[in-house]
Design a protein around this motif. Structure first.
Motif, mmCIF file in Angstrom:
data_model
loop_
_atom_site.group_PDB
_atom_site.id
_atom_site.type_symbol
_atom_site.label_atom_id
_atom_site.label_comp_id
_atom_site.label_asym_id
_atom_site.label_seq_id
_atom_site.Cartn_x
_atom_site.Cartn_y
_atom_site.Cartn_z
ATOM 1 N N GLY A 370 47.885 54.757 40.471
ATOM 2 C CA GLY A 370 46.572 54.849 41.104
ATOM 3 C C GLY A 370 45.712 53.605 40.975
ATOM 4 N N ARG A 371 46.175 52.639 40.205
ATOM 5 C CA ARG A 371 45.365 51.439 39.987
ATOM 6 C C ARG A 371 45.745 50.367 41.001
ATOM 7 N N LYS A 372 44.738 49.732 41.532
ATOM 8 C CA LYS A 372 44.968 48.637 42.467
ATOM 9 C C LYS A 372 44.548 47.295 41.871
ATOM 10 N N ILE A 373 43.654 47.345 40.905
ATOM 11 C CA ILE A 373 43.164 46.119 40.277
ATOM 12 C C ILE A 373 43.599 46.128 38.807
ATOM 13 N N PHE A 374 44.137 45.027 38.369
ATOM 14 C CA PHE A 374 44.711 44.942 37.027
ATOM 15 C C PHE A 374 43.991 43.867 36.228
ATOM 16 N N GLU A 375 43.817 44.146 34.925
ATOM 17 C CA GLU A 375 43.186 43.152 34.084
ATOM 18 C C GLU A 375 44.224 42.130 33.624
ATOM 19 N N LEU A 376 43.770 40.912 33.440
ATOM 20 C CA LEU A 376 44.639 39.910 32.842
ATOM 21 C C LEU A 376 44.574 40.054 31.326
ATOM 22 N N ARG A 377 45.549 39.512 30.676
ATOM 23 C CA ARG A 377 45.583 39.534 29.221
ATOM 24 C C ARG A 377 45.337 38.152 28.667
#
Lengths: 417, 103
Positions: A370-377
């Motif tokens: 369901g996620r379209k935007i992902f955080e960077l690490r």
């Protein structure tokens, strides 16, 4: 002493015009035309396009007076095959860029909202560029003035139109040996140059500018999206393939070529190109192609028409228009369609009935859970204050009858293009 | 400017879509952007601009001369390089120096 402007600077308002003007193009004319065609949902198994590639039967005269009628045969069927290739447009931004613009009182536009809106346009623009290459992924061939930081594309048929600022480029030698990768920092469409950073040592004339992700940038390897020059190709080199058919073995799957031999467009050439289709698949064929070309060739066509203009001027003072309506031109019955991304030296007769797409993954956001935007690490393993989203597409193009495709190439280009 | 967001570009494990190793013109100060860097030219490198702020390792191949590094900037340790094999540099954020590894 009079109050000066410097003493009231703190009171002054700054005006930001609320409309953003775009100083580059997002043309996707041809990909849009293909995208609207029938799309076949496919798995990762090869999609088959059954083709009747040759007639059969044994024609003869015979002796009706007790003669032997002999044996017979039948037509041959085979299949064209394709599998999807996967492409993505990756958009990344920091949280500060988001927070600094996420309210009408902060900025004239929300950065993230605009990024998501324009990302689709940019993806389609990139796909339109890919439709101009021959399956090799090559989107430029370096010219004589190339240096380690500037790619000269003045002699490349599409100029710098297939490259976008910010795009990662791979540089290969003409023998397809990798020199390195770099990023296009400035694309000068008018001068047909691309400035890159970092410098690519050894980059020189005849080097290939290749889309990122392609490992073997050759026509034979065909790792990229199959663009117009892949299907509209009369190549007969054994070992190069069209959708699984060896071009050297099967003349049936070669498109029809008219070689202009570096001469300017003349009226017989388009007629010949159309007639070649009829010669291959019959005079009663139902194909009604569009003539796709760069506006440079449309101008060449218009110039032929302008030579035939006769002005009969009377005593009155009529208005003057020595030009033709570019939106209402035909070429041997084929409506003229233009794209600035097209090769300046080609005219391709594209039949809508012939082109299609197989698609395993429709154009959209890369989505997981369901996620379209992902955080960077960050390097520590913690979350970095930056996000990334991807637009992805898994597709491949096909034509169901290469004999119904025709093209003129090696045309002289009018001055100025 | 250090860009910690790009720390994967100097990781020792990378994939094919990451930037390929960059060749930099040797100068008193160089700014690597990838884990593996090649040098061209004969100018000795005195200072390496750290691509990230924390501890990390860089591999640099001195392509032209073995006198590729000096200790007048932020490099400590052995300065003689190899023109075909990489020299490894470990960055110490406390001293803000690159320590050339003894190999």
């Amino acid at each position: 002493m009079a109050l000066t402007e410097a003493q009231v600077t703190a009171l002054e308002l700054e005006r930001v015009i609320p409309k953003i003007r775009t100083l580059f193009d997002r043309d996707d004319k041809f990909f849009s035309a293909i995208q609207k065609r029938d799309v076949e949902k496919i798995s990762n198994r090869q999609m088959r396009i059954p083709l009747e590639i040759s007639p059969g039967g044994a024609f003869q005269y015979f002796d009706a007076n007790g003669g032997d009628l002999g044996r017979g045969g039948g037509p041959t069927f085979d299949k064209a095959v394709l599998t999807s290739v996967f492409m993505s447009e990756n958009i990344e931004y920091t949280k500060l860029a988001q927070w600094a613009t996420d309210d009408a009182r902060k900025a004239i536009v929300s950065t993230v909202r605009r990024l998501t809106a324009t990302a689709f346009d940019e993806m389609r623009r990139q796909l339109d560029s890919q439709m101009m290459q021959d399956g090799s992924g090559v989107i430029g061939i370096a010219g004589a003035a190339t240096t380690t930081t500037v790619i000269d594309l003045t002699t490349f048929e599409n100029g710098a139109r297939l490259i976008r600022t910010g795009q990662t480029l791979q540089i290969f030698t003409s023998a397809a040996a990798l020199r390195g990768s770099t990023v296009a920092t400035t694309v000068d469409v008018e001068a047909k140059t691309v400035t890159v950073s970092p410098a690519v040592v050894g980059m020189t004339s005849t080097d290939l500018v290749v889309t990122n992700g392609i490992t073997t940038p050759t026509f034979a390897a065909a790792q990229a999206l199959f663009g117009v020059p892949y299907h509209h190709n009369n190549g007969s080199t054994p070992g190069t393939f069209w959708l699984g058919f060896d071009r050297g073995t099967f003349p049936q799957i070669r498109a029809n070529r008219v070689n202009a031999a570096s001469v300017a467009l003349t009226l017989p050439l388009p007629r010949l190109a159309i007639n070649k289709i009829g010669n291959r698949i019959g005079i009663d064929n139902n194909f009604s192609p569009d003539a796709w070309m760069h506006p440079a060739q449309q101008q060449a066509y218009e110039e032929i028409g302008q030579l035939a203009i006769i002005i009969q001027k009377g005593a009155n003072a009529p208005g003057l228009n020595q030009y033709f309506n570019g939106n209402n031109m035909q070429m041997a019955g084929a409506p003229v369609r233009t794209s600035f991304n097209w090769s300046t030296k080609r005219i391709d007769f594209v039949s809508k009935e012939v082109w299609g797409r197989g698609e395993i993954l429709p154009l959209g956001f890369y989505t997981t859970d369901g996620r379209k935007i992902f955080e960077l690490r960050g390097a520590s393993g913690g979350v970095a204050t930056a996000d990334i989203f991807y637009l992805v597409l898994g597709t491949q193009t096909f034509v169901n009858n290469p004999a119904g495709c025709s093209y003129i190439d090696a045309l002289a280009v009018p001055s100025g293009y | 400017m250090a860009d910690d967001l790009n720390f994967q570009q100097i990781s020792t494990v990378q994939d094919g879509k990451q930037p390929k190793p960059v060749t930099l013109t040797a100068a008193a100060t160089i700014a690597p952007t990838t884990f593996l860097t090649r040098l061209s030219g004969t100018t000795a490198v005195a200072t390496i601009t750290p691509p990230v702020t924390g501890s990390h390792m860089l591999a640099i191949v001195a392509g032209t001369t073995t006198a590729a590094f000096t200790t007048s900037g932020n490099i400590v340790g052995i300065t003689t390089a190899d023109t075909t094999a990489p020299s490894l540099f470990i960055y110490d954020p406390i001293t803000a120096k690159y320590m050339r590894t003894v190999v």
